[in-house]
Write a protein that holds these residues in place. Structure first.
Motif, mmCIF file in Angstrom:
data_model
loop_
_atom_site.group_PDB
_atom_site.id
_atom_site.type_symbol
_atom_site.label_atom_id
_atom_site.label_comp_id
_atom_site.label_asym_id
_atom_site.label_seq_id
_atom_site.Cartn_x
_atom_site.Cartn_y
_atom_site.Cartn_z
ATOM 1 N N VAL A 109 4.029 -2.526 -6.669
ATOM 2 C CA VAL A 109 3.070 -3.725 -7.118
ATOM 3 C C VAL A 109 2.039 -3.457 -6.044
ATOM 4 O O VAL A 109 2.475 -3.811 -4.968
ATOM 5 N N VAL A 110 0.702 -3.161 -6.224
ATOM 6 C CA VAL A 110 -0.380 -3.300 -5.374
ATOM 7 C C VAL A 110 -0.474 -4.587 -5.019
ATOM 8 O O VAL A 110 -0.890 -5.259 -5.835
ATOM 9 N N LEU A 111 -0.554 -5.094 -3.638
ATOM 10 C CA LEU A 111 -0.742 -6.339 -3.253
ATOM 11 C C LEU A 111 -2.246 -6.617 -2.623
ATOM 12 O O LEU A 111 -2.824 -7.602 -3.067
ATOM 13 N N SER A 112 -2.651 -5.467 -2.278
ATOM 14 C CA SER A 112 -4.156 -5.250 -1.853
ATOM 15 C C SER A 112 -4.360 -3.892 -1.469
ATOM 16 O O SER A 112 -3.693 -2.928 -1.468
ATOM 17 N N GLY A 113 -5.797 -3.818 -1.716
ATOM 18 C CA GLY A 113 -6.305 -2.199 -1.765
ATOM 19 C C GLY A 113 -6.339 -1.635 -2.943
ATOM 20 O O GLY A 113 -5.734 -2.190 -3.843
ATOM 21 N N ARG A 114 -6.732 -0.242 -2.783
ATOM 22 C CA ARG A 114 -6.680 0.669 -3.940
ATOM 23 C C ARG A 114 -5.690 1.692 -3.825
ATOM 24 O O ARG A 114 -5.700 2.372 -2.555
ATOM 25 N N LEU A 115 -4.809 2.108 -4.652
ATOM 26 C CA LEU A 115 -3.807 3.265 -4.513
ATOM 27 C C LEU A 115 -4.036 4.289 -5.684
ATOM 28 O O LEU A 115 -4.129 3.979 -6.834
ATOM 29 N N ARG A 116 -3.809 5.434 -5.288
ATOM 30 C CA ARG A 116 -4.073 6.658 -5.971
ATOM 31 C C ARG A 116 -2.542 7.233 -5.910
ATOM 32 O O ARG A 116 -2.243 7.756 -5.139
ATOM 33 N N ILE A 117 -1.917 7.360 -7.216
ATOM 34 C CA ILE A 117 -0.549 7.956 -7.330
ATOM 35 C C ILE A 117 -1.113 9.367 -7.986
ATOM 36 O O ILE A 117 -1.373 9.350 -9.238
ATOM 37 N N LEU A 154 10.622 13.270 -9.628
ATOM 38 C CA LEU A 154 9.588 14.365 -9.508
ATOM 39 C C LEU A 154 8.715 14.077 -8.254
ATOM 40 O O LEU A 154 8.447 13.125 -7.949
ATOM 41 N N PRO A 155 8.292 15.153 -7.488
ATOM 42 C CA PRO A 155 7.484 14.985 -6.418
ATOM 43 C C PRO A 155 6.072 14.144 -6.685
ATOM 44 O O PRO A 155 5.618 14.198 -7.922
ATOM 45 N N HIS A 156 6.014 13.330 -5.830
ATOM 46 C CA HIS A 156 4.643 12.368 -6.078
ATOM 47 C C HIS A 156 4.011 11.934 -4.663
ATOM 48 O O HIS A 156 5.002 12.137 -3.770
ATOM 49 N N ASP A 157 2.741 11.643 -4.661
ATOM 50 C CA ASP A 157 2.005 11.254 -3.574
ATOM 51 C C ASP A 157 1.428 10.195 -3.685
ATOM 52 O O ASP A 157 0.934 9.907 -5.031
ATOM 53 N N ALA A 158 1.105 9.281 -2.569
ATOM 54 C CA ALA A 158 0.425 7.939 -2.780
ATOM 55 C C ALA A 158 -0.630 7.956 -1.608
ATOM 56 O O ALA A 158 -0.357 8.312 -0.751
ATOM 57 N N GLU A 159 -1.933 7.694 -2.302
ATOM 58 C CA GLU A 159 -2.908 7.663 -1.242
ATOM 59 C C GLU A 159 -3.699 6.294 -1.349
ATOM 60 O O GLU A 159 -3.977 5.958 -2.452
ATOM 61 N N ALA A 160 -4.003 5.885 -0.133
ATOM 62 C CA ALA A 160 -4.986 4.759 -0.024
ATOM 63 C C ALA A 160 -6.608 5.286 -0.267
ATOM 64 O O ALA A 160 -6.862 5.671 0.560
ATOM 65 N N ILE A 161 -6.851 4.645 -1.197
ATOM 66 C CA ILE A 161 -8.428 5.061 -1.569
ATOM 67 C C ILE A 161 -9.295 3.838 -1.208
ATOM 68 O O ILE A 161 -8.714 2.519 -1.376
ATOM 69 N N GLY A 162 -10.851 4.069 -1.089
ATOM 70 C CA GLY A 162 -11.538 2.813 -0.762
ATOM 71 C C GLY A 162 -11.465 2.504 0.674
ATOM 72 O O GLY A 162 -11.056 3.312 1.530
ATOM 73 N N ASP A 163 -12.164 1.439 1.180
ATOM 74 C CA ASP A 163 -12.363 1.281 2.516
ATOM 75 C C ASP A 163 -10.980 0.241 3.135
ATOM 76 O O ASP A 163 -11.279 0.012 4.134
ATOM 77 N N GLN A 164 -10.207 -0.127 2.455
ATOM 78 C CA GLN A 164 -9.387 -0.942 2.629
ATOM 79 C C GLN A 164 -7.911 -0.405 2.708
ATOM 80 O O GLN A 164 -7.672 0.520 1.993
ATOM 81 N N PRO A 165 -6.877 -0.653 3.867
ATOM 82 C CA PRO A 165 -5.756 -0.203 3.566
ATOM 83 C C PRO A 165 -4.805 -0.762 2.335
ATOM 84 O O PRO A 165 -5.349 -1.729 1.649
ATOM 85 N N VAL A 166 -4.088 -0.023 1.969
ATOM 86 C CA VAL A 166 -3.127 -0.481 0.654
ATOM 87 C C VAL A 166 -1.993 -1.426 1.268
ATOM 88 O O VAL A 166 -1.354 -0.585 2.204
ATOM 89 N N ARG A 167 -1.693 -2.508 0.679
ATOM 90 C CA ARG A 167 -0.360 -3.004 1.016
ATOM 91 C C ARG A 167 0.527 -3.106 -0.527
ATOM 92 O O ARG A 167 -0.341 -3.565 -1.243
ATOM 93 N N LEU A 168 1.610 -2.843 -0.296
ATOM 94 C CA LEU A 168 2.161 -2.786 -1.823
ATOM 95 C C LEU A 168 3.845 -2.879 -1.453
ATOM 96 O O LEU A 168 4.424 -2.910 -0.595
ATOM 97 N N LEU A 169 4.480 -3.564 -2.781
ATOM 98 C CA LEU A 169 5.724 -3.802 -2.710
ATOM 99 C C LEU A 169 6.307 -2.466 -3.518
ATOM 100 O O LEU A 169 5.764 -2.362 -4.957
ATOM 101 N N ILE A 170 7.479 -2.111 -3.127
ATOM 102 C CA ILE A 170 7.855 -0.799 -3.844
ATOM 103 C C ILE A 170 9.625 -1.194 -4.027
ATOM 104 O O ILE A 170 10.195 -1.555 -3.027
ATOM 105 N N VAL A 171 9.956 -0.994 -5.306
ATOM 106 C CA VAL A 171 11.489 -1.393 -5.620
ATOM 107 C C VAL A 171 12.287 -0.108 -6.033
ATOM 108 O O VAL A 171 11.600 0.619 -6.868
#
Length: 195
Positions: free
Chosen positions: A136-144, A165-182
């Motif tokens: 769940v993205v709390l703030s910023g933009r995330l590319r998976i 399966l191998p995956h990568d997460a990247e913070a895109i845009g000019d803000q850091p990403v804050r997210l909740l991961i379960v």
């Protein structure tokens, strides 16, 4: 060789819960006896914790009082537990200067809940682990990125992926990403304190 002494176990007391539920439903012992086919004297002993009901008896009482059997055991269940933010394990992500905090403190039985931060322009690097991964993205933009699939998510968006399966997460845009991961418990290595 002698036998180890028997372990003494405290029997669960369910009488108070049964009596409370019966009274809340406006039923007499006689009415419950009619609904369950149980003897009034025996029901009185159960309500006063002088008799220990079998699972069959609890099942009959649960049906008559319109609750699941587990409801009778609420007084002996574990109450809410609190994990203070200062007690949550933290670690830095290897591929970036971001970090993760295990907000459940490792006490949840079936899931692990993390709050993650990824600085703008950085990524986690490809990784995999057992089980589904919920974001769940709390703030910023995330590319998976996972194989040929790429999704972008913003505040309030939810992303589900197969963590095996191998995956990568990247913070895109000019803000850091804050997210909740379960994750399922053990689906991701639990954290050790690194502060």
């Amino acid at each position: 060789m002698s036998e180890p002494p028997p372990v003494s176990r405290k029997r669960p007391l369910v009488g108070g819960q049964i009596r409370r539920r019966r009274r809340d439903r406006g039923l007499t012992l006689s009415a419950v006896a009619d609904l369950t086919g149980l003897n009034i004297g025996y029901l009185s002993q159960v309500e006063n914790d002088k008799a220990s009901p079998s699972l069959e008896t609890l099942s009959a009482l649960a049906a008559a009082l319109d609750v699941p059997i587990a409801w009778f055991l609420l007084d002996s269940s574990i109450g809410p537990r609190l994990v203070r933010a200062s007690e949550s394990p933290r670690r830095r992500l290897a591929a970036s200067s971001g970090g993760m905090t295990q907000v459940d403190g490792g006490i949840a039985r079936d899931i692990a809940i993390f709050e993650g931060t990824i600085p703008s322009g950085t990524r986690t690097g490809f990784h995999a682990h057992p089980g589904d991964e919920h974001h769940v993205v709390l703030s910023g933009r995330l590319r998976i990125t996972q194989g040929e699939s790429v999704v972008e998510a913003g505040p309030g968006d939810y992303v589900l992926l197969d963590g095996t399966l191998p995956h990568d997460a990247e913070a895109i845009g000019d803000q850091p990403v804050r997210l909740l991961i379960v994750y399922p418990r053990g689906g991701h290595s639990e954290l050790t304190r690194s502060d």
